[in-house]
Design a protein around this motif. Structure first.
Motif, PDB file in Angstrom:
ATOM      1  N   SER A 107       0.839  -1.195   0.000  1.00 30.86           N
ATOM      2  CA  SER A 107       0.000   0.000   0.000  1.00 30.86           C
ATOM      3  C   SER A 107       0.877   1.249   0.000  1.00 30.86           C
ATOM      4  O   SER A 107       2.025   1.222   0.459  1.00 30.86           O
ATOM      5  N   ARG A 108       0.351   2.334  -0.513  1.00 29.14           N
ATOM      6  CA  ARG A 108       1.090   3.588  -0.566  1.00 29.14           C
ATOM      7  C   ARG A 108       1.179   4.188   0.831  1.00 29.14           C
ATOM      8  O   ARG A 108       0.191   4.257   1.561  1.00 29.14           O
ATOM      9  N   ILE A 109       2.346   4.617   1.217  1.00 26.02           N
ATOM     10  CA  ILE A 109       2.521   5.213   2.538  1.00 26.02           C
ATOM     11  C   ILE A 109       2.226   6.706   2.452  1.00 26.02           C
ATOM     12  O   ILE A 109       2.735   7.417   1.581  1.00 26.02           O
ATOM     13  N   GLU A 110       1.348   7.178   3.341  1.00 25.84           N
ATOM     14  CA  GLU A 110       0.905   8.563   3.372  1.00 25.84           C
ATOM     15  C   GLU A 110       0.863   9.027   4.823  1.00 25.84           C
ATOM     16  O   GLU A 110       1.091   8.240   5.748  1.00 25.84           O
ATOM     17  N   SER A 111       0.520  10.285   5.015  1.00 24.54           N
ATOM     18  CA  SER A 111       0.489  10.820   6.376  1.00 24.54           C
ATOM     19  C   SER A 111      -0.511  10.087   7.252  1.00 24.54           C
ATOM     20  O   SER A 111      -0.301   9.932   8.457  1.00 24.54           O
ATOM     21  N   ARG A 112      -1.596   9.588   6.655  1.00 26.22           N
ATOM     22  CA  ARG A 112      -2.638   8.925   7.439  1.00 26.22           C
ATOM     23  C   ARG A 112      -2.203   7.547   7.959  1.00 26.22           C
ATOM     24  O   ARG A 112      -2.749   7.062   8.952  1.00 26.22           O
ATOM     25  N   ASN A 113      -1.251   6.902   7.282  1.00 23.41           N
ATOM     26  CA  ASN A 113      -0.878   5.536   7.688  1.00 23.41           C
ATOM     27  C   ASN A 113       0.602   5.347   7.975  1.00 23.41           C
ATOM     28  O   ASN A 113       1.025   4.243   8.334  1.00 23.41           O
ATOM     29  N   ALA A 114       1.407   6.394   7.821  1.00 18.80           N
ATOM     30  CA  ALA A 114       2.864   6.244   7.962  1.00 18.80           C
ATOM     31  C   ALA A 114       3.242   5.717   9.344  1.00 18.80           C
ATOM     32  O   ALA A 114       4.079   4.815   9.466  1.00 18.80           O
ATOM     33  N   ALA A 115       2.637   6.259  10.389  1.00 19.58           N
ATOM     34  CA  ALA A 115       2.986   5.832  11.741  1.00 19.58           C
ATOM     35  C   ALA A 115       2.640   4.363  11.964  1.00 19.58           C
ATOM     36  O   ALA A 115       3.397   3.629  12.610  1.00 19.58           O
ATOM     37  N   ASP A 116       1.511   3.916  11.420  1.00 19.69           N
ATOM     38  CA  ASP A 116       1.125   2.508  11.574  1.00 19.69           C
ATOM     39  C   ASP A 116       2.112   1.575  10.873  1.00 19.69           C
ATOM     40  O   ASP A 116       2.413   0.487  11.370  1.00 19.69           O
ATOM     41  N   VAL A 117       2.610   2.001   9.719  1.00 15.30           N
ATOM     42  CA  VAL A 117       3.518   1.148   8.947  1.00 15.30           C
ATOM     43  C   VAL A 117       4.863   0.991   9.635  1.00 15.30           C
ATOM     44  O   VAL A 117       5.438  -0.102   9.658  1.00 15.30           O
ATOM     45  N   ILE A 118       5.389   2.068  10.223  1.00 13.55           N
ATOM     46  CA  ILE A 118       6.756   2.017  10.759  1.00 13.55           C
ATOM     47  C   ILE A 118       6.815   1.806  12.269  1.00 13.55           C
ATOM     48  O   ILE A 118       7.910   1.650  12.816  1.00 13.55           O
ATOM     49  N   GLU A 119       5.678   1.781  12.945  1.00  5.83           N
ATOM     50  CA  GLU A 119       5.699   1.643  14.396  1.00  5.83           C
ATOM     51  C   GLU A 119       6.429   0.362  14.809  1.00  5.83           C
ATOM     52  O   GLU A 119       6.215  -0.711  14.256  1.00  5.83           O
ATOM     53  N   GLY A 120       7.331   0.495  15.772  1.00  5.83           N
ATOM     54  CA  GLY A 120       8.051  -0.652  16.304  1.00  5.83           C
ATOM     55  C   GLY A 120       9.377  -0.944  15.649  1.00  5.83           C
ATOM     56  O   GLY A 120      10.124  -1.809  16.127  1.00  5.83           O
ATOM     57  N   VAL A 121       9.726  -0.242  14.567  1.00  2.68           N
ATOM     58  CA  VAL A 121      11.014  -0.493  13.921  1.00  2.68           C
ATOM     59  C   VAL A 121      12.109   0.277  14.651  1.00  2.68           C
ATOM     60  O   VAL A 121      11.848   1.234  15.394  1.00  2.68           O
ATOM     61  N   ASP A 122      13.351  -0.141  14.439  1.00  2.30           N
ATOM     62  CA  ASP A 122      14.492   0.541  15.045  1.00  2.30           C
ATOM     63  C   ASP A 122      15.020   1.672  14.190  1.00  2.30           C
ATOM     64  O   ASP A 122      15.670   2.596  14.693  1.00  2.30           O
TER      65      ASP A 122
END
Length: 256
Positions: A107-122
Motif C-alpha cells: 500500500s502507498r505510505i501517506e500521512s494517514r498511515n505512515a505511523a502505523d507502517v513504521i511503528e516498532g522499527v528501530d
C-alpha cells in the motif's frame, strides 16, 4: 544472545572487524529496519542490509516493476514485470537468507498511515521518489522517536543524511526541505534520467549510514552524524558535507 555456528561463519568478515565484532553482529541480527521504496536506491540498500544480517525487514512500495526499472533496480528481472516490487523484494530476501524475517507492504505510505507502517522499527531508510511520502515518513519518525536515514538522487547528484528530529538538538528532514513540498512535485527519473551505477553508489552509502545508527553506542563504527547531509557528485566524482540546523519553527520537531 549469541549467534549459531552457521551464522558466525556467514558473518565472519564482519566479526573480525574491531569496529563491528560479535556484539555488533548480534545487534544487527536483532534490528528491525523499514525500507521505504524498493526502487533504484532501495534495491542496493536492501541487498546490503540483508547481507549485513539485519534480522527483520519491512519493505514498503506500492509500485510494480516496469521494463524501464531494469536499468538500475537490481532486485528485478524481466520475469517480474508488472508484479509488486515489495513482494518481489521480499522474495529475494527469503532466497538470499531464509533466516531473516521479512514483510512486504504494497500500500502507498501517506500521512494517514505512515505511523502505523513504521511503528516498532528501530530505523527507517527512505529512498522513495516523492516529497509527500518523504515528509509523511519523516513526521512519523519524529512522532515515534525513530531514527531516519534519508537518501535521494537527481541525475548525477546523490544526497544521504541521518536525521533524529525527536532529539532536542537535532534537525528532522522537514527542517531541511521545509513545508513547501507536501505535494507530489519531485522531479522524476523519467523526466531527468539517471545512471544506474549512481543509484548503486547512493543506495550502498545509505545502507552504510543506516548501519552506523544501528551500531551506535554498541561498537566503534562511528557516530550517526545526525543532521549532516552528504552530497555525492558522480560526475567529478567527489563528496562534500554540510550540517542541517534544527529549525525552531519546524512544524514537525520544534515542539511548539
Amino acid at each position: 544472545m549469541s549467534l549459531p555456528p552457521e551464522r558466525l561463519e556467514r558473518f565472519a568478515r564482519h566479526i573480525v572487524l574491531p569496529e563491528i565484532g560479535g556484539a555488533g553482529q548480534v545487534a544487527l541480527s536483532r534490528a528491525h529496519v523499514a525500507l521505504i521504496g524498493c526502487g533504484g536506491i532501495g534495491s542496493p540498500a536492501l541487498q546490503y542490509l540483508a547481507g549485513a544480517g539485519i534480522g527483520r525487514l519491512t519493505l514498503v512500495d506500492s509500485d510494480t516493476v516496469d521494463v524501464s526499472n531494469l536499468q538500475r533496480q537490481t532486485l528485478y528481472d524481466p520475469a517480474g514485470l508488472e508484479r509488486p516490487k515489495a513482494e518481489l523484494a521480499a522474495e529475494w530476501v527469503r532466497r538470499f537468507d531464509p533466516a531473516l524475517d521479512v514483510r512486504a507492504v504494497t500500500s502507498r505510505i501517506e500521512s494517514r498511515n505512515a505511523a502505523d507502517v513504521i511503528e516498532g522499527v528501530d530505523l527507517v531508510l527512505d529512498g522513495c521518489d516523492n516529497f509527500a511520502t518523504r515528509l509523511a515518513v519523516s513526521d512519523a519518525c519524529v512522532q515515534l522517536r525513530i531514527p531516519l536515514t534519508s537518501a535521494a538522487i537527481g541525475r548525477f547528484q546523490g544526497q544521504v543524511a541521518n536525521f533524529a528530529g525527536h532529539l532536542s538538538d537535532s534537525a528532522c528532514y522537514r527542517c531541511f526541505v521545509g513545508d513547501a513540498f507536501d505535494a507530489d512535485d519531485c522531479d522524476t527519473c523519467a523526466e531527468d534520467g539517471v545512471l544506474g551505477a549512481m543509484t548503486g553508489m547512493v543506495g550502498s552509502f545509505a545502507a552504510m549510514h543506516a548501519i552506523r545508527i544501528l551500531l551506535g553506542g554498541i561498537t566503534a563504527l562511528g557516530d550517526p552524524q545526525w543532521g549532516r547531509l552528504h552530497l555525492i557528485d558522480g560526475l567529478k566524482p567527489g563528496m562534500r558535507s554540510l550540517v542541517i540546523a534544527k529549525d525552531p519553527e519546524c512544524t514537525a520537531c520544534s515542539g511548539r
